[in-house]
Scaffold this motif. Structure first.
Motif, short mmCIF file in Angstrom:
data_model
loop_
_atom_site.label_atom_id
_atom_site.label_comp_id
_atom_site.label_asym_id
_atom_site.label_seq_id
_atom_site.Cartn_x
_atom_site.Cartn_y
_atom_site.Cartn_z
N ALA A 147 -9.39 -32.98 35.68
CA ALA A 147 -9.41 -33.31 37.10
C ALA A 147 -8.06 -33.77 37.62
CB ALA A 147 -10.46 -34.39 37.37
N GLY A 148 -7.12 -34.11 36.74
CA GLY A 148 -5.80 -34.56 37.17
C GLY A 148 -5.23 -35.53 36.16
N PRO A 149 -3.93 -35.85 36.25
CA PRO A 149 -3.33 -36.81 35.34
C PRO A 149 -4.04 -38.16 35.40
CG PRO A 149 -1.66 -35.67 36.61
CD PRO A 149 -2.97 -35.29 37.21
N GLY A 150 -4.41 -38.66 34.26
CA GLY A 150 -5.09 -39.95 34.22
C GLY A 150 -6.58 -39.88 34.44
N ALA A 151 -7.12 -38.71 34.78
CA ALA A 151 -8.56 -38.55 34.98
C ALA A 151 -9.21 -38.16 33.66
CB ALA A 151 -8.84 -37.50 36.05
N ASP A 152 -10.38 -38.74 33.38
CA ASP A 152 -11.09 -38.45 32.14
C ASP A 152 -12.12 -37.35 32.31
OD1 ASP A 152 -9.66 -40.49 30.93
OD2 ASP A 152 -11.16 -42.01 31.43
N GLU A 153 -12.12 -36.71 33.47
CA GLU A 153 -13.12 -35.71 33.78
C GLU A 153 -12.57 -34.31 33.52
OE1 GLU A 153 -16.60 -35.82 37.13
OE2 GLU A 153 -14.54 -36.08 37.78
N LEU A 154 -13.39 -33.47 32.87
CA LEU A 154 -12.99 -32.11 32.56
C LEU A 154 -14.08 -31.14 32.96
CD1 LEU A 154 -11.91 -34.00 29.89
CD2 LEU A 154 -10.76 -31.84 29.47
N ALA A 208 -10.55 -24.88 37.94
CA ALA A 208 -9.92 -26.11 38.43
C ALA A 208 -11.01 -27.02 38.96
CB ALA A 208 -8.90 -25.80 39.51
N ILE A 209 -10.79 -28.32 38.85
CA ILE A 209 -11.81 -29.30 39.26
C ILE A 209 -11.13 -30.46 39.96
CG2 ILE A 209 -11.71 -30.36 36.99
CD1 ILE A 209 -14.54 -31.33 37.35
N ARG A 210 -11.81 -31.02 40.94
CA ARG A 210 -11.33 -32.23 41.61
C ARG A 210 -12.54 -32.98 42.12
NH1 ARG A 210 -6.62 -34.77 40.92
NH2 ARG A 210 -5.51 -32.77 41.10
N ASP A 211 -12.64 -34.24 41.73
CA ASP A 211 -13.81 -35.06 42.06
C ASP A 211 -13.38 -36.22 42.95
OD1 ASP A 211 -16.36 -35.97 42.13
OD2 ASP A 211 -16.50 -36.53 40.02
N THR A 212 -14.13 -36.45 44.02
CA THR A 212 -13.93 -37.59 44.90
C THR A 212 -15.26 -38.30 45.11
OG1 THR A 212 -14.33 -36.36 46.95
CG2 THR A 212 -12.08 -36.34 46.08
N GLU A 213 -15.25 -39.37 45.88
CA GLU A 213 -16.49 -40.10 46.16
C GLU A 213 -17.43 -39.29 47.04
OE1 GLU A 213 -15.55 -43.82 47.86
OE2 GLU A 213 -14.60 -44.64 46.04
N GLU A 214 -16.91 -38.36 47.80
CA GLU A 214 -17.75 -37.58 48.71
C GLU A 214 -18.23 -36.27 48.12
OE1 GLU A 214 -14.71 -38.73 49.65
OE2 GLU A 214 -15.46 -40.51 50.69
N SER A 215 -17.40 -35.64 47.27
CA SER A 215 -17.77 -34.31 46.80
C SER A 215 -17.04 -33.96 45.51
CB SER A 215 -17.46 -33.26 47.87
OG SER A 215 -16.07 -33.26 48.16
N LEU A 216 -17.60 -32.97 44.84
CA LEU A 216 -16.98 -32.38 43.65
C LEU A 216 -16.63 -30.94 43.96
CD1 LEU A 216 -16.31 -32.31 40.54
CD2 LEU A 216 -18.68 -31.55 40.21
N ALA A 217 -15.37 -30.58 43.77
CA ALA A 217 -14.91 -29.21 44.03
C ALA A 217 -14.59 -28.53 42.71
CB ALA A 217 -13.69 -29.22 44.94
N ILE A 218 -15.16 -27.36 42.49
CA ILE A 218 -14.91 -26.57 41.30
C ILE A 218 -14.47 -25.18 41.75
CG2 ILE A 218 -15.82 -25.64 39.15
CD1 ILE A 218 -17.95 -27.77 39.18
N ALA A 219 -13.25 -24.83 41.40
CA ALA A 219 -12.73 -23.50 41.71
C ALA A 219 -12.66 -22.70 40.43
CB ALA A 219 -11.35 -23.60 42.35
N LYS A 259 -3.50 -16.20 37.43
CA LYS A 259 -3.09 -16.78 36.16
C LYS A 259 -3.35 -18.28 36.08
CE LYS A 259 -1.43 -12.87 34.75
NZ LYS A 259 -2.09 -12.13 33.65
N GLY A 260 -3.80 -18.91 37.15
CA GLY A 260 -4.07 -20.33 37.11
C GLY A 260 -4.54 -20.85 38.45
N LEU A 261 -5.28 -21.99 38.42
CA LEU A 261 -5.80 -22.61 39.63
C LEU A 261 -5.55 -24.11 39.59
CD1 LEU A 261 -9.31 -20.88 39.81
CD2 LEU A 261 -7.28 -20.26 41.13
N LEU A 262 -5.26 -24.70 40.75
CA LEU A 262 -5.10 -26.14 40.87
C LEU A 262 -5.63 -26.57 42.23
CD1 LEU A 262 -1.44 -26.44 39.53
CD2 LEU A 262 -3.49 -27.23 38.33
N ILE A 263 -6.30 -27.75 42.27
CA ILE A 263 -6.83 -28.31 43.52
C ILE A 263 -6.19 -29.69 43.73
CG2 ILE A 263 -8.90 -29.00 44.79
CD1 ILE A 263 -10.52 -27.21 42.99
#
Length: 770
Positions: A147-154, A208-219, A259-263
């Motif tokens: 999910a990002g540097p320092g995030a424990d979510e994969l 790619a993944i990004r998690d917030t308090e409002e939503s989870l985005a998975i690309a 070749k790659g995705l980032l959110i």
């Protein structure tokens, strides 16, 4: 006639009392000699100790980073059937997909291609725990993303088009003898059931993944489509139970091989790497109408894009290519308020292919490795190359940095893992950060900024000393602009023209002003003077014009009076007549404020200034100049007055006897002879203004900006130290930069005083023959 004889009394200098007196005087002479010597040496030693202590606190800022190898071992792997540890060569198919460490850098996590999450000791490679991830039947892992540097979510992407989100967590407890115990575990915040990303069942090639308090985005990307799922979170007000509403977004078609995705963390931008040379930027903030913002080339020449990661905070993009170059990019608004991706900085490891990039978890730094076994450590804000060393003869395929940035793991192509310690305490400090313009994240251009702390770990420290040094000189300039002419002119009149009886009263009163605590002056300036100046701004400037002109008119009128009237006032007592003049003229200027404001500024001077593009802050340089000038005047006045009064009278009498007027005698004899003392007075007053803390702390607004506008505030070095030192963490970069600010003040004062002393000696030598 009887002869008279004279009697000469004999003085015995060797009596007991005389001997005691001589011994006492000799003792006093020795005591005074050594007392003065020891006192002088003590002052020099004290100043030297202050300098050495400041250097002791500052020097670690510029210490080079270093790494040290702790251990090396085979990559931890397990046999799927029995859970026993096996040799890496027997399990070639289980390649590393993800590598990380926990807070203390004692336990590492390796996720392999067989779906095993292996926790191991970083110092030895000993396996502590193994967890098998729930991979769908007849499927395999085809993509993984954090999910990002320092995030424990994969997130895992599978060959059947599904995804799985999981977290690695570490529970810390303390057992016997206060020994720390760390218990690792795998959690599934969205359940163990995979989520369908590709409805057609195509394999997920990139994710790619990004998690917030409002939503989870998975690309996700397949061979033919670009996919994006949003899980919107809804919390029940009564039960606090969270439910999810799944939303599938239709994304624009991307031309080329993905070749790659980032959110980004705000789920506004989706970065898509295309054909190892291009980057597409998709604006996904509008869920109903996602669009392509731009597509641009991000490599130069024959190089190909090999690695891409988001820096801590998700604002900056790190791109590594096959030529050993790493570039930092982030979005910047142009003049039309459109977003464009700007290349900000470049780093070079070697002329080899970049194989891994590992952003730090709490700083704007990152580690990189290449296919020749070389590793580099960098900091983006400071634009520093901290380490560039060869650590392996084999290509390095994976890097993992500890959350505190004090250790890293490196896995080479032959399945050997090494654990390294890192000594890198202050990477965010460099000469460019302190004194040059820096292009910070979320800024449109490079600038001088002081903003040392914030509420999140994603914050980019901004520790430029330029705004503080500028504010220091600005405050001192306006204070000296007011104080110097008033103090020197007042000292000249008091020492040379004023009646002695009046001088004996005036001088102690002015010197008594120096005893006023500056905190009182700052309090009055902030709470009374600043609002008064704001309400009577036109009157203040009218005062600066009316009072001098009124003085000249009153003086001219006084000299036109008959002699019998003028002689009623004794010479040297005329200043008493100016007291009511000052009061009347000041009242008149303030009373005229509204009239002048209506006549020249449309009734509101602040609005008029705003229309001219001149901003106005209530606590500004004008207030500081008035308040701090009042505080500096007694210092300059006292020393200047003593210097002028100490000029030998025979010089003045000789000049007058030769026919010079009193004014000629003053300008050509007295002032030249007293010039060393006058110059010293100005320098001491300037040192007082530069080092002043409480007045500028309470009357400036403490805004660290670089603006010559007299109606804007500032922050000085001294005030900044007073404000931020109590809140800074001991030993941190912020703490040491504050000591550096103190060292800058110390050196500035030392250099100015040294130059002043040299100039004073030259003036004394030049005019000593008068």
């Amino acid at each position: 006639m009887k002869e008279q004889t004279t009697y000469t009394p004999k003085i015995d200098l060797n009596t007991a009392s005389a001997k005691r007196y001589r011994r006492l005087r000799h003792f006093k002479d020795i005591f005074a000699k050594w007392g003065v010597a020891i006192g002088g040496i003590g002052v020099i030693v004290a100043i030297l100790l202050i300098f050495l202590y400041l250097m002791y606190e500052v020097m670690p800022l510029f210490k080079s980073a270093s790494i040290e190898k702790i251990s090396q071992y085979s990559v931890p792997v397990v046999d799927v059937s029995g859970g026993r540890e096996v040799d890496n060569e027997a399990e070639e198919q289980a390649k590393t997909l993800y590598l990380s460490m926990e807070e203390q850098a004692e336990i590492g996590l390796r996720v392999d291609s067989e779906g095993n999450a292996i926790f191991f000791k970083t110092h030895s490679g000993e396996i502590l725990k193994k967890h098998t991830l729930p991979i769908p039947v007849s499927s395999k892992i085809t993509a993984i993303a954090e999910a990002g540097p320092g995030a424990d979510e994969l997130a895992l992407g599978f060959s059947n088009g599904e995804t799985l989100v999981f977290k690695h967590e570490y529970a810390v407890s303390y057992g016997e003898n206060n020994q720390r115990l760390i218990e690792p575990s795998i959690q599934y915040p969205y359940g163990e059931e995979p989520v369908v990303l590709s409805k057609t069942g195509d394999a997920i090639t990139h994710i790619a993944i990004r998690d917030t308090e409002e939503s989870l985005a998975i690309a996700g990307a397949t061979d033919s489509n670009l996919l994006l799922n949003i899980l919107n979170k809804e919390e029940d007000f009564l039960t606090e139970e969270i439910t999810f509403e799944e939303e599938h977004l239709e994304l624009p078609k991307i031309t080329g091989d993905i070749k790659g995705l980032l959110i980004d963390p705000e789920q506004r931008w989706l970065y898509v790497l295309i054909d190892q040379a291009q980057l597409a930027i998709l604006n996904i903030a509008d869920r109903e109408h996602p669009k392509i913002n731009s597509v641009l080339d991000v490599t130069s020449g024959e190089y190909q894009l090999s690695q891409a990661k988001l820096l801590l905070g998700g604002v900056s993009l790190l791109l590594g290519d096959s030529g050993g170059n790493i570039s930092q990019w982030f979005l910047v608004r142009d003049k039309d308020s459109e977003w464009r991706l700007e290349r900000i900085r470049d780093f070079t490891l070697a002329n080899n292919n970049i194989t891994s990039i590992a952003p730090e978890h709490r700083r704007k730094g990152f580690l990189v490795a290449d296919d020749q076994g070389r590793i580099g450590v960098y900091n983006t804000t400071a634009h520093r190359t901290l380490i560039n060393e060869q650590i392996s003869e084999k290509p390095i395929s994976w890097l993992a940095v500890s959350p505190r940035g004090k250790a890293f793991l490196a896995e080479d192509q032959n399945g050997q893992m090494s654990f390294w310690s890192v000594d890198n305490e202050h990477p965010e400090v460099s000469w460019s950060v302190l004194w040059d313009e820096v292009w910070y994240e979320n800024y449109d251009k490079p600038d001088y900024i002081w903003q040392s702390s914030a509420s999140t770990n994603d914050f980019e420290p901004k520790m430029s000393l330029m705004p503080l040094a500028f504010g220091t000189l600005k405050a001192a300039f306006y204070a000296m602009l007011l104080a110097t002419p008033l103090a020197i002119c007042g000292a000249i009149y008091t020492a040379y023209f004023m009646a002695p009886a009046m001088r004996r009263k005036v001088k102690p009163v002015i010197e008594l002003m120096e005893a006023l605590p500056t905190v009182i002056l700052g309090f009055l300036a902030g709470l009374w003077l600043a609002p008064f100046v704001e309400d009577h701004l036109t009157g203040i400037f009218t005062l600066l014009i009316v009072v001098p002109i009124g003085f000249l008119l009153v003086s001219f009128g006084w000299h036109q009076l008959p002699d019998n009237i003028k002689h009623r006032v004794q010479d040297g007592w005329q200043p008493l007549l100016l007291i009511p003049v000052v009061i009347v003229l000041s009242w008149l200027a303030i009373a005229m404020s509204s009239t002048m404001e209506a006549l020249f500024f449309g009734g509101d001077m602040r609005s008029w200034l705003g229309e001219q593009g001149i901003s106005f802050d209530q606590r500004n340089a004008l207030v500081v100049g008035l308040a701090m000038g009042f505080a500096v005047i007694p210092t300059i006045f006292s020393i200047t007055e003593d210097a002028i009064f100490s000029v030998p009278k025979h010089l003045s009498y000789g000049s007058l006897a030769l026919g010079a007027t009193p004014w000629q005698t003053l300008t050509r004899v007295v002032l030249l002879t007293a010039s060393p003392g006058i110059f010293s007075a100005v320098m001491i007053g300037m040192g007082r203004a530069v080092g002043e803390t409480m007045i500028v702390l309470m009357a400036t607004g403490n805004t660290p900006i670089m603006d010559v506008n007299i109606f804007e505030g500032m922050r000085t070095l001294a005030a900044n130290i007073a404000v931020e030192m109590p809140e800074s963490e001991v030993g941190s970069s912020h703490y040491r930069v504050l000591f550096l600010a103190a060292l800058v003040l110390f050196l500035f004062t030392f250099i100015v005083n040294t130059m002043a002393e040299m100039i004073r000696h030259r003036l004394r030598k030049r005019y000593s023959s008068l």
